[in-house]
Design an enzyme around this catalytic site. Structure first.
Site, PDB file in Angstrom:
ATOM      1  N   ASN A 263      12.148  28.243  12.240  1.00  0.00           N
ATOM      2  CA  ASN A 263      11.505  28.899  11.115  1.00  0.00           C
ATOM      3  C   ASN A 263      11.333  27.921   9.942  1.00  0.00           C
ATOM      4  OD1 ASN A 263      10.577  31.122   9.437  1.00  0.00           O
ATOM      5  ND2 ASN A 263      11.709  32.457  10.841  1.00  0.00           N
TER       6      ASN A 263
ATOM      7  N   ASP B 161      20.399  10.464  11.619  1.00  0.00           N
ATOM      8  CA  ASP B 161      20.807   9.062  11.669  1.00  0.00           C
ATOM      9  C   ASP B 161      21.463   8.803  13.024  1.00  0.00           C
ATOM     10  OD1 ASP B 161      20.472   9.888   8.890  1.00  0.00           O
ATOM     11  OD2 ASP B 161      21.132   7.869   8.389  1.00  0.00           O
TER      12      ASP B 161
ATOM     13  N   HIS C 101      29.143   9.350   4.794  1.00  0.00           N
ATOM     14  CA  HIS C 101      29.536   8.197   3.995  1.00  0.00           C
ATOM     15  C   HIS C 101      31.060   8.124   3.969  1.00  0.00           C
ATOM     16  CE1 HIS C 101      25.495   7.509   2.342  1.00  0.00           C
ATOM     17  NE2 HIS C 101      25.410   8.823   2.210  1.00  0.00           N
TER      18      HIS C 101
ATOM     19  N   ARG D 141      33.952  29.389  11.770  1.00  0.00           N
ATOM     20  CA  ARG D 141      34.994  29.586  12.788  1.00  0.00           C
ATOM     21  C   ARG D 141      34.523  30.623  13.804  1.00  0.00           C
ATOM     22  NH1 ARG D 141      38.127  28.960   8.029  1.00  0.00           N
ATOM     23  NH2 ARG D 141      39.692  27.302   8.215  1.00  0.00           N
TER      24      ARG D 141
END
Length: 201
Positions: free
Chosen positions: A82, A90, A112, A186
């Site tokens: 959608n 990456d 990072h 979860r």
């Protein structure tokens, strides 16, 4: 070792090198082209094949879309997405067959270092400083549904048939056949025949 090879090896890499910028630029330009076109234009959907790593015969992107590399993403058959898909591929992203994405889904296969000095550890003789990155693959199984505003982080595997509830942030693996929700996401419970909506046909 090239910068792209460093990504796939799980090492720190410099996303600002020309090597990686050129790969990303192709995807960025083609996403712009896709997003500017009318959704009924028959030339629109085939644009995805010009930058994607792999995709099945049948697929649909409502758009707008934004892929970082594109060539690092591999999608199976009968994919639907959608509005407002963001794919920071990456690292590699693998998506199975019959997968559905709701609006505003983000796949974040990039990261990072947490230690500030490591984020600026790539320094060059010309004085250039790069913000270091590393990346982990995302694996999404077949028959998975990611509802609206779901974010999936790098290193996560979502099993076949799982459903991720709206607004969830998936930071860990989700087993096959489970409904999972929350921030962090979860597993809530297994999906069973009691969830059937066939009576609505």
């Amino acid at each position: 070792m090239t910068e792209e090879e460093k990504i796939f090896a799980g090492r720190l890499f410099d996303a600002r090198t020309k090597e990686l910028r050129d790969i990303k630029h192709k995807a960025h330009i083609l996403c712009q082209k896709f997003n500017a076109m009318d959704e009924y234009d028959p030339a629109r959907l085939p644009i995805v094949r010009e930058f994607i790593g792999q995709i099945g015969e049948k697929y649909y992107f409502q758009g707008p879309i934004q892929f970082n590399y594109g060539s690092h993403t591999f999608i199976g058959e009968n994919f639907f997405c959608n509005f407002n898909l963001t794919v920071m591929d990456d690292a590699r992203i693998f998506i199975g067959d019959n997968v559905m994405f709701g609006p505003n889904v983000s796949l974040m296969a990039t990261d990072h270092p947490l230690i500030a000095s490591e984020r600026t550890s790539m320094r060059y003789p010309d004085g250039h400083v790069s913000m270091s990155e590393f990346a982990k693959d995302i694996h999404i199984g077949s028959n998975v549904w990611l509802a609206a505003n779901v974010v999936v982080l790098g290193g996560v595997t979502i099993g076949d048939g799982a459903v991720i509830g709206a607004g969830s942030v998936v930071t860990r693996d989700i087993p096959a056949g489970y409904l999972a929700v929350g921030v962090p996401c979860r597993p809530l419970r297994q999906i069973t025949e009691a969830d059937s909506k066939m009576d609505l046909l």
